[in-house]
Design an enzyme around this catalytic site. Structure first.
Site, PDB file in Angstrom:
ATOM      1  N   LYS A   8     -15.522 -63.171 -40.240  1.00  0.00           N
ATOM      2  CA  LYS A   8     -14.534 -64.378 -39.566  1.00  0.00           C
ATOM      3  C   LYS A   8     -14.697 -64.711 -38.069  1.00  0.00           C
ATOM      4  O   LYS A   8     -14.399 -63.270 -37.608  1.00  0.00           O
ATOM      5  CB  LYS A   8     -13.132 -63.514 -39.920  1.00  0.00           C
ATOM      6  CG  LYS A   8     -12.176 -65.287 -39.935  1.00  0.00           C
ATOM      7  CD  LYS A   8     -10.625 -64.277 -40.613  1.00  0.00           C
ATOM      8  CE  LYS A   8      -9.733 -65.320 -39.389  1.00  0.00           C
ATOM      9  NZ  LYS A   8      -8.413 -65.272 -40.019  1.00  0.00           N
ATOM     10  N   LYS A  25     -16.883 -67.441 -42.719  1.00  0.00           N
ATOM     11  CA  LYS A  25     -15.500 -68.350 -42.252  1.00  0.00           C
ATOM     12  C   LYS A  25     -15.363 -68.623 -40.511  1.00  0.00           C
ATOM     13  O   LYS A  25     -15.338 -67.633 -39.944  1.00  0.00           O
ATOM     14  CB  LYS A  25     -13.860 -67.699 -42.790  1.00  0.00           C
ATOM     15  CG  LYS A  25     -13.165 -68.584 -41.986  1.00  0.00           C
ATOM     16  CD  LYS A  25     -11.247 -68.366 -42.435  1.00  0.00           C
ATOM     17  CE  LYS A  25     -10.326 -68.882 -41.396  1.00  0.00           C
ATOM     18  NZ  LYS A  25      -9.047 -68.375 -41.425  1.00  0.00           N
TER      19      LYS A  25
END
Ligand code: PBG
Length: 332
Positions: free
Chosen positions: A203, A257
């Site tokens: 992330k 992400k």
């Protein structure tokens, strides 16, 4: 079992992803339709249905309204749902204690969904502190820094409360070190051997989360998330390190992400891990598409192209705010 797990002998439970038909469809089907996960924002109250200005088509909803929304999604054939709690300012504190409170409306939603849809639904819940801290950071601050291990203790409490309510997957989105093993151990200790962990493993500290922070009222009041989320300039080595570490700690699904600007990373990670790979088509990506298209047809073509790019890069699972419209308007 737990002692062995801590010793690294037993740290995976591959059966978790096979436990129900809907989990199997989500993790293992080649179809885009089965791969989709629709995110939702849960607020307290009754009859609340607030549009989010920065994310046209996405609303914050109280449990009663949300349950109807999800029932309609289930009819469309969207079986996987990701729930994010949204708290009032006065409920927040420095240790995010509200996030693990037994009174969270989110818990009510999980219970209702599992009793109504049982094994037909896959309920995923966000596990992070940022929606419940008064400073908006993803951890507990000590000496001006996020204290990793104190934060992990809180994350375990949140994950356990969601598992107790019946969540299929708890989704650790905080990026603290060691949290997957800590959560896996806490779940094992409490007997939740069928609860999965979706880890936001890779992330980035991205500029594409703006609309979400508006939706979830979770923007940091000072500083940013660069001391825990990954540097946008970092290379494949770190991405693979984060993903393989989480896999070894017991993550059942590995997420990358954002999605669209990191397709190369998705490919590298998908080649490096043996668990299902998810991508999060984040709020900024959604808003960009929404504001750059004026009609359904051109948006449909764009969304279809984006979803195929995720699949080609190696994604098994696609978390996207476009899920509902893509299915209901037959864009796939
Ligand atoms: C919580 C969390 C965030 C998102 C998912 N979980 C925000 C953040 O990390 O700042 C972003 C999702 C999106 O932009 O759609 N930590």
């Amino acid at each position: 079992m737990v002692e062995k797990l801590r010793g690294g002998i037993v740290n995976l439970r591959p059966r978790i992803n096979r436990w129900t038909p809907s989990r199997r469809d989500l993790n293992f089907s080649a179809s885009i339709h089965s791969s989709l996960v629709q995110p939702h924002f849960v607020v307290a109250g009754e009859g609340v249905d607030q549009p989010i200005d920065s994310m046209p088509g996405i609303h914050r909803q109280s449990p009663d309204v949300l349950l109807q929304t999800i029932a309609a999604d289930m009819k469309l054939g969207i079986h996987s749902h990701m729930l994010f709690p949204v708290l009032e300012e006065q409920e927040k504190d420095s240790t995010a204690s509200a996030a693990s409170s037994k009174d969270m409306p989110l818990l009510h939603v999980i219970r209702q969904l599992k009793s109504q849809f049982g094994n037909d639904i896959v309920v995923m819940t966000d596990v992070c502190l940022c929606t419940a801290t008064d400073h908006g950071h993803c951890g507990i601050i000590h000496d001006e820094h996020i204290d990793n291990d104190l934060s992990v203790t809180e994350l375990c409490k949140i994950a356990l409360s969601h598992a107790e309510a019946g969540a299929d997957y708890v989704s650790a989105s905080d990026m603290m070190d060691g949290r997957v093993l800590a959560i896996r151990t806490a779940l094992e200790d409490a007997g939740f051997v069928n609860t999965g962990i979706l880890s936001y493993s890779v992330k980035y500290a991205s500029s594409f989360y703006g609309p979400f922070r508006d939706a979830a009222a979770s923007a940091p009041t000072f500083g940013d998330r660069s001391s825990h989320q990954m540097d946008i300039r970092s290379g494949y080595g770190e991405a693979v390190l984060e993903a393989t570490t989480d896999q070894a700690e017991g993550a059942d699904i590995i997420m990358i992400k954002p999605a669209m600007t990191y397709l190369d990373v998705v490919r590298k990670v998908a080649d490096a891990v043996s668990r299902p790979v998810a991508v999060y088509n984040v709020s900024g990506e959604y808003s960009m598409v929404m504001s750059s298209t004026s009609d359904d047809e051109s948006r449909g073509k764009m969304v279809r192209e984006i979803f195929h790019s995720f699949k080609r890069a190696g994604a098994d699972i696609i978390v996207s705010y476009h899920a509902r419209e893509a299915v209901s308007r037959n864009w796939l």
